[in-house]
Design an enzyme around this catalytic site. Sequence first.
Site, PDB file in Angstrom:
ATOM      1  N   LYS A   1      -0.606   9.041 -10.276  1.00 50.32           N
ATOM      2  CA  LYS A   1      -1.767   8.175 -10.442  1.00 50.32           C
ATOM      3  C   LYS A   1      -3.000   8.813  -9.799  1.00 50.32           C
ATOM      4  CE  LYS A   1      -2.396   4.166  -8.149  1.00 50.32           C
ATOM      5  NZ  LYS A   1      -2.213   2.749  -7.797  1.00 50.32           N
TER       6      LYS A   1
ATOM      7  N   GLU B   1      -9.324   0.944  -8.402  1.00 50.25           N
ATOM      8  CA  GLU B   1      -7.953   0.838  -8.957  1.00 50.25           C
ATOM      9  C   GLU B   1      -7.528  -0.628  -8.889  1.00 50.25           C
ATOM     10  OE1 GLU B   1      -4.706   2.619  -6.837  1.00 50.25           O
ATOM     11  OE2 GLU B   1      -5.834   2.927  -5.011  1.00 50.25           O
TER      12      GLU B   1
ATOM     13  N   GLU C   1      -5.302  -8.514 -13.074  1.00 46.08           N
ATOM     14  CA  GLU C   1      -5.606  -8.713 -11.654  1.00 46.08           C
ATOM     15  C   GLU C   1      -7.116  -8.846 -11.449  1.00 46.08           C
ATOM     16  OE1 GLU C   1      -3.432  -5.945  -9.179  1.00 46.08           O
ATOM     17  OE2 GLU C   1      -1.514  -6.511 -10.079  1.00 46.08           O
TER      18      GLU C   1
ATOM     19  N   PHE D   1       2.305   1.955  -3.417  1.00 43.91           N
ATOM     20  CA  PHE D   1       1.292   2.471  -4.338  1.00 43.91           C
ATOM     21  C   PHE D   1       0.966   3.932  -4.034  1.00 43.91           C
ATOM     22  CE2 PHE D   1      -0.783  -1.892  -5.280  1.00 43.91           C
ATOM     23  CZ  PHE D   1       0.319  -2.221  -6.034  1.00 43.91           C
TER      24      PHE D   1
ATOM     25  N   TYR E   1       0.836  -1.210   0.000  1.00 42.10           N
ATOM     26  CA  TYR E   1       0.000   0.000   0.000  1.00 42.10           C
ATOM     27  C   TYR E   1       0.868   1.255   0.000  1.00 42.10           C
ATOM     28  CZ  TYR E   1      -4.258  -2.700   1.065  1.00 42.10           C
ATOM     29  OH  TYR E   1      -5.327  -3.544   1.004  1.00 42.10           O
TER      30      TYR E   1
END
Lengths: 563, 563
Positions: B260, B363, B372, B254, B251
């Site tokens: 993003k 996401e 995924e 990311f 986490y």
Amino acid sequence: MPYKWPDLLLVSAQYGSQIVGKVSPWIQPDAADEALRMDSQAALRQELEWATHLSLQACILHLPPSPSSADFAHVVNQVMHGLSGMAMWLRIPLMSGKSADLPSTAVEEDDSWERWNQVRCLTWHNAKLGVVLDVPAVLPPKEEIVRWYGEPVKALMLPTSVFLNNKRGYPTLTKAHQEMLLTFFAHGVQSAASEAAAAAVHPLRVYCEYLSYLFRKPPMPDGQEQLEVGYRDYLQAPLQPLQDNLEMQTYETFEKDLMKYTQYEAAVLEALLDRVPEEEAATRDIVLMVVGAGRGPLVRASLSAAERAKRKLRIYAVEKNPNAIISLQNLIATEGWGDRVTLVPADMRRWQAPELADIVVSELLGSFGDNELSPECLDGAQACLKPDGISIPASYTSYLQPITTAKLWNDVKVYNDLEHFETPYVVKLHRFTALADTQPVFTFRHPNREAAIDNARAACLRFDRTGRLAAVCHGFAGYFDACLYGSVHLSIHPPTHTPDMYSWFPIYFPLKEPVSLPADVPIEAHLWRCGAHHKVWYEWALTSPTAITHIHNSNGRSYYVGL
Amino acid sequence: MPYKWPDLLLVSAQYGSQIVGKVSPWIQPDAADEALRMDSQAALRQELEWATHLSLQACILHLPPSPSSADFAHVVNQVMHGLSGMAMWLRIPLMSGKSADLPSTAVEEDDSWERWNQVRCLTWHNAKLGVVLDVPAVLPPKEEIVRWYGEPVKALMLPTSVFLNNKRGYPTLTKAHQEMLLTFFAHGVQSAASEAAAAAVHPLRVYCEYLSYLFRKPPMPDGQEQLEVGYRDYLQAPLQPLQDNLEMQTYETFEKDLMKYTQYEAAVLEALLDRVPEEEAATRDIVLMVVGAGRGPLVRASLSAAERAKRKLRIYAVEKNPNAIISLQNLIATEGWGDRVTLVPADMRRWQAPELADIVVSELLGSFGDNELSPECLDGAQACLKPDGISIPASYTSYLQPITTAKLWNDVKVYNDLEHFETPYVVKLHRFTALADTQPVFTFRHPNREAAIDNARAACLRFDRTGRLAAVCHGFAGYFDACLYGSVHLSIHPPTHTPDMYSWFPIYFPLKEPVSLPADVPIEAHLWRCGAHHKVWYEWALTSPTAITHIHNSNGRSYYVGL
């Protein structure tokens, strides 16, 4: 296999041996239409599960005519992994881009073999995948039929439209069709008549009767063939006569090959006549050494040659196998050869002879000539030979040719390791297709009077394939041709094969991965014969066209012959 | 490595790290002359044994200019198997049949890459085999340099004749040479000046100083690049966020990717403005669900967008990972979001929402977009969406391209099993060469309002290679481009890569056997996305030219993503 055949109709043994399933013809697992494609894939899985439930040996599926068969292969590949024992047979028209009788609907240049090859490669040469060939009324050229001999063809389909009617109104086939069927029958392929009108009660009965008649037609194999049938396409590890002592059974098999000893006798005869002029026949003693005498067949052949030549002969029978020595002792006593034959229990490479020989005779050749280490043995034995002495054999040459042989390749693959793909096998090649003419590889001559003897060899072989069709190469077939003496040869090289001689089967060098070859493009291969302190081995590779293989058996890691 | 360097001169750590051996230049293990060939082979083995004794990291050997390198490869292959840790580097001229500065002695159309490829294939892509490129004074065209990026180039050789003199008489290189060197330095390649006259005391010193200066020249990588350096060409198993609960560290990584969330914020902003006209801004409540809220970055971005858009927003933060739920609880309390954010500990695919959403934000994208299982998750989550509701992302497309990447392929090979060759990896591709432009593969759109949702896909990809050189394909690189909303994209597809975004590395689909590709001929590949009850997986194959691979990962036997 639709559900219309319930599982109570027959017992499973009958289903397993007498029935082959057919997937419903509407199924197109690679259809462009999404709904049809999804329904087809579901139905295909369902029907195959049903067929598996019935323990069928195989299910037949039409190979779709689409130019790319990848989506079809994808589904077939997935379902095959779920089949326990059942096979999948693809129904494929016997024709190609070059043949004339393409149905007008087919894509131009649609070569059915190419589509088969694509599916076979994508499914990673799965041994469960077989071929059923649809035979057309007009046969394609011969080479388009021959290319299938090395492929896993399981059956031929003969639509009733292919049959002619004879004078009495019964179905018959053209000469060409009959010949083709007989060849395929000899390769273990089945046949079936199909697609007759469904009106009559047994509409196909007359056709089946005719096919049964054809199937019985081939003449019973003769003595030699009968001996060989059990060995067809059966992989054998090459003998290691230096490391291992041969067993009685092996000697027995060898000694049965009369033609081989007839040739040896002829060679010794010719050598004796050349060496001893008529005027010296009564006075001159010839010393002949049989190196590797085994249980004596070469001793017998040499004595017989001397008798026919009316020349005086003394023989040393040199043999390292103590078990064979016992047989030789008995033989000499029984036959009363004691005055002419001296028994020497020794390894020919190290024996110190009491005198030098005029002639050394040996039978150390393997399927590939030098592969049982005849060169190394005779290099040692020639120490016993007079400077102008004769070796029988005088020379031998190995030959190689690329082949298609799905059967053998899959038999090697079963071991699931690298070692077996890097081992040459002795095998009676039967279901194979030669992809080019043979090329000579290595030649050895004896005696070898070079200052430094080197039995290592490297060969670069170029196989012309002009006019040849696309094919898959599963490896190479090897042969030898030996000159015993003068014009007397022993050969298992197809163009010069000694008739009625069965001591040697060809040798098969596999490739780890089969290589797809385009039409017409030449093949280049390399073969090396390597030696180290206590061993000799081959390494090999396909070096052209594009797909270059790795060098097989580097340093003899998978296979070697012990010295 | 001749004996002139005795082993007492340096300690083994110095030999191992600072010295690379050079095989004596007279050695020609594939010489046509038998005496020279045998002497060469013996000397080569002897020198390599000596180099191994000194613990050298590598020995350099000239690749002979002969058209067929099979005999050379044969010897190199044999000796490599005997080397414990030491590598063999082949010295190869940087040129090709198409380049202009061929030495007059070279065979016409002698392409040094082709010879390298032959040796590499024959030695079965041995990881010990590297390349040292001889840099010429006149560089070949760019594409002839680029093709080496994916190859195991270890060093460049710069003969002193390649250098120019600057005004002060010091050696320097042309701009083109400098650029090439910098690119190879960035790829971890060394350089060396060679072949100076042996008269002066340190004849190469000035050249080495110049090269050291060049080597220090490249600007220090910026923040993002520095982050990535450690991941370059390092294979990672793709995440399984559905099966596994992500860890705090993941986490954290990311959440550091500001670009993003900037894009997500822009997308939500655009969606809010489109959905709520100015005049309804004060009255209309927008319901937004963050499905897979993790530790809250999308909640934060959405709230921020609402504030900027001056629109009223209520958020449901749906998250299945109980550990992340704790973080979210804290976050909501700390930030005082209690009135606007409702926390939902649930799997988005099965959650029964109390009301329907205007916007669903997620996401869930992997390196290949759908890998995924974003499609499967969002198909479930869209049950919470109003009939005219918006999904962010709105769609995503995957892209594929064939690549040369000897490094990665060998890293997969190390596992010595089929499974690892049938697994796609997330990897920061660095030492690779793209062999064709990318092609789009699968597209998914959300919400998906089709009657029967089917996320299975089949793609047939054709890669044009007109004007491209011969190459080896080690597999495929995959990317994605996602449309979040309107004109706002997230992309790792090279032509449209979102700048300064590092959350996703490309995906690498290996091929079990590298495929040699001729120049100019197009590549055809198939990729399938398959689904079963509890899993989703890809299957892939190269279907043209000639070397057709097997279908990798059939039925997901080696790799799948759990649902």
